[in-house]
Scaffold this active site. Structure first.
Site, mmCIF file in Angstrom:
data_model
loop_
_atom_site.group_PDB
_atom_site.id
_atom_site.type_symbol
_atom_site.label_atom_id
_atom_site.label_comp_id
_atom_site.label_asym_id
_atom_site.label_seq_id
_atom_site.Cartn_x
_atom_site.Cartn_y
_atom_site.Cartn_z
ATOM 1 N N LEU A 1 0.877 -1.160 0.000
ATOM 2 C CA LEU A 1 0.000 0.000 0.000
ATOM 3 C C LEU A 1 0.913 1.208 0.000
ATOM 4 O O LEU A 1 1.818 1.302 0.836
ATOM 5 C CB LEU A 1 -0.901 -0.017 1.254
ATOM 6 C CG LEU A 1 -2.279 0.631 1.171
ATOM 7 C CD1 LEU A 1 -3.111 0.034 0.043
ATOM 8 C CD2 LEU A 1 -3.015 0.490 2.491
ATOM 9 N N ASP A 2 0.701 2.116 -0.954
ATOM 10 C CA ASP A 2 1.581 3.282 -1.079
ATOM 11 C C ASP A 2 1.636 4.087 0.218
ATOM 12 O O ASP A 2 0.659 4.128 0.973
ATOM 13 C CB ASP A 2 1.078 4.228 -2.180
ATOM 14 C CG ASP A 2 1.291 3.671 -3.571
ATOM 15 O OD1 ASP A 2 1.974 2.644 -3.716
ATOM 16 O OD2 ASP A 2 0.759 4.293 -4.515
ATOM 17 N N ARG A 3 2.737 4.778 0.404
ATOM 18 C CA ARG A 3 2.905 5.681 1.549
ATOM 19 C C ARG A 3 1.708 6.617 1.705
ATOM 20 O O ARG A 3 1.199 6.823 2.810
ATOM 21 C CB ARG A 3 4.181 6.519 1.341
ATOM 22 C CG ARG A 3 4.317 7.676 2.326
ATOM 23 C CD ARG A 3 5.268 8.741 1.800
ATOM 24 N NE ARG A 3 6.637 8.279 1.803
ATOM 25 C CZ ARG A 3 7.530 8.515 2.778
ATOM 26 N NH1 ARG A 3 7.153 9.203 3.846
ATOM 27 N NH2 ARG A 3 8.758 8.080 2.691
ATOM 28 N N THR B 1 -1.361 6.402 0.484
ATOM 29 C CA THR B 1 -2.684 5.788 0.435
ATOM 30 C C THR B 1 -3.071 5.308 1.836
ATOM 31 O O THR B 1 -2.272 4.685 2.521
ATOM 32 C CB THR B 1 -2.692 4.593 -0.540
ATOM 33 O OG1 THR B 1 -2.270 5.039 -1.822
ATOM 34 C CG2 THR B 1 -4.078 3.994 -0.658
ATOM 35 N N HIS C 1 1.570 2.020 -8.293
ATOM 36 C CA HIS C 1 0.915 3.272 -8.675
ATOM 37 C C HIS C 1 -0.142 3.086 -9.768
ATOM 38 O O HIS C 1 -0.497 4.033 -10.467
ATOM 39 C CB HIS C 1 1.947 4.320 -9.136
ATOM 40 C CG HIS C 1 2.807 4.845 -8.032
ATOM 41 N ND1 HIS C 1 3.793 5.797 -8.243
ATOM 42 C CD2 HIS C 1 2.858 4.566 -6.712
ATOM 43 C CE1 HIS C 1 4.404 6.062 -7.112
ATOM 44 N NE2 HIS C 1 3.856 5.326 -6.158
#
Length: 227
Positions: A60-62, A64, A159
């Site tokens: 999970l992106d930073r 998000t 992404h």
């Protein structure tokens, strides 16, 4: 930058194999080259008597927020890893985008590749020679020049949702990399729910993360009813 004071308060689901937490926006899951606080620093607080801390079963992106699944031990991680890599887990993200599609639902089928050959670079681009990437989307609301979308990634590219929305002409609100937002903006992308078929003879485990504070106003503008 998000600082996590009480990881236990962010626990959404717990059983013998699986934890799901509500990851705050701004906190990376894993350590990176620049150092700094990560979610990993806090996972000892979720051992609940086990000898080792749990580990994230997916990315999970930073920037998000929302549902992040953790395996509580090696066998659990292996089982979750197979489910994620086999696209067996149903993932729904909420996003608020600038502008929006004319239609009410659709799919984005657009291959993605890294912008740079540098393996440390996470920035992506649309590239016909890249990895196949598929996202289904549905409009949940509109208002004030914004659209509230449910995004369902079939593949799990880095992404993916951010590039797919930007390339479609409706970048995610607050995206400085693909949407031209100022650095430090709050990305309006939230991992709303996971549905995990972890146990063969039981219904899938479905977990929802609450609306994060930084998205509440934009979601209200696009039609989310007050709770």
């Amino acid at each position: 930058m998000s600082t996590l004071h009480d990881i236990g308060a962010r626990l959404l689901y717990r059983d013998a194999l699986l934890l799901v937490i509500d990851k705050p926006a701004g906190l990376p899951v894993h350590p990176g080259p620049r150092g700094g606080e990560t979610l990993t620093d806090h996972l000892d607080g979720l051992r609940f008597g086990l000898p080792r801390r749990p580990e994230a079963a997916h990315r999970l992106d930073r920037d998000t927020s929302g549902c992040l699944a953790l395996g509580r031990h090696a066998k659990a991680l292996a089982r979750l890893g197979k489910l994620f890599s086999g696209n067996a887990i149903d993932k729904t993200y909420w996003a608020v985008v600038s502008g929006g599609p004319a239609e009410e639902e659709g799919s984005i089928d657009l291959a993605l590749a890294r912008r740079s050959p540098d393996p440390r670079s996470w920035w992506m681009k649309a590239d016909p020679a890249g990895d196949p990437s598929l996202t289904h989307w549905q409009v949940l609301g509109r208002g004030d020049g914004l659209t509230w979308l449910a995004l369902k990634p079939v593949t799990g590219r880095t992404h993916q949702l951010r590039v797919h929305c930007a390339e479609s002409g409706w970048p995610i609100l607050g995206d400085p990399i693909y949407g031209g937002a100022p650095r430090g903006s709050a990305l309006h992308l939230h991992a709303r729910s996971l549905s995990i078929p972890l146990y063969p003879k039981r219904e899938a485990i479905t977990v929802e993360a609450p609306v994060p504070g930084h998205m509440a106003e934009a979601l209200r503008q696009t039609g989310l009813a007050e709770h």
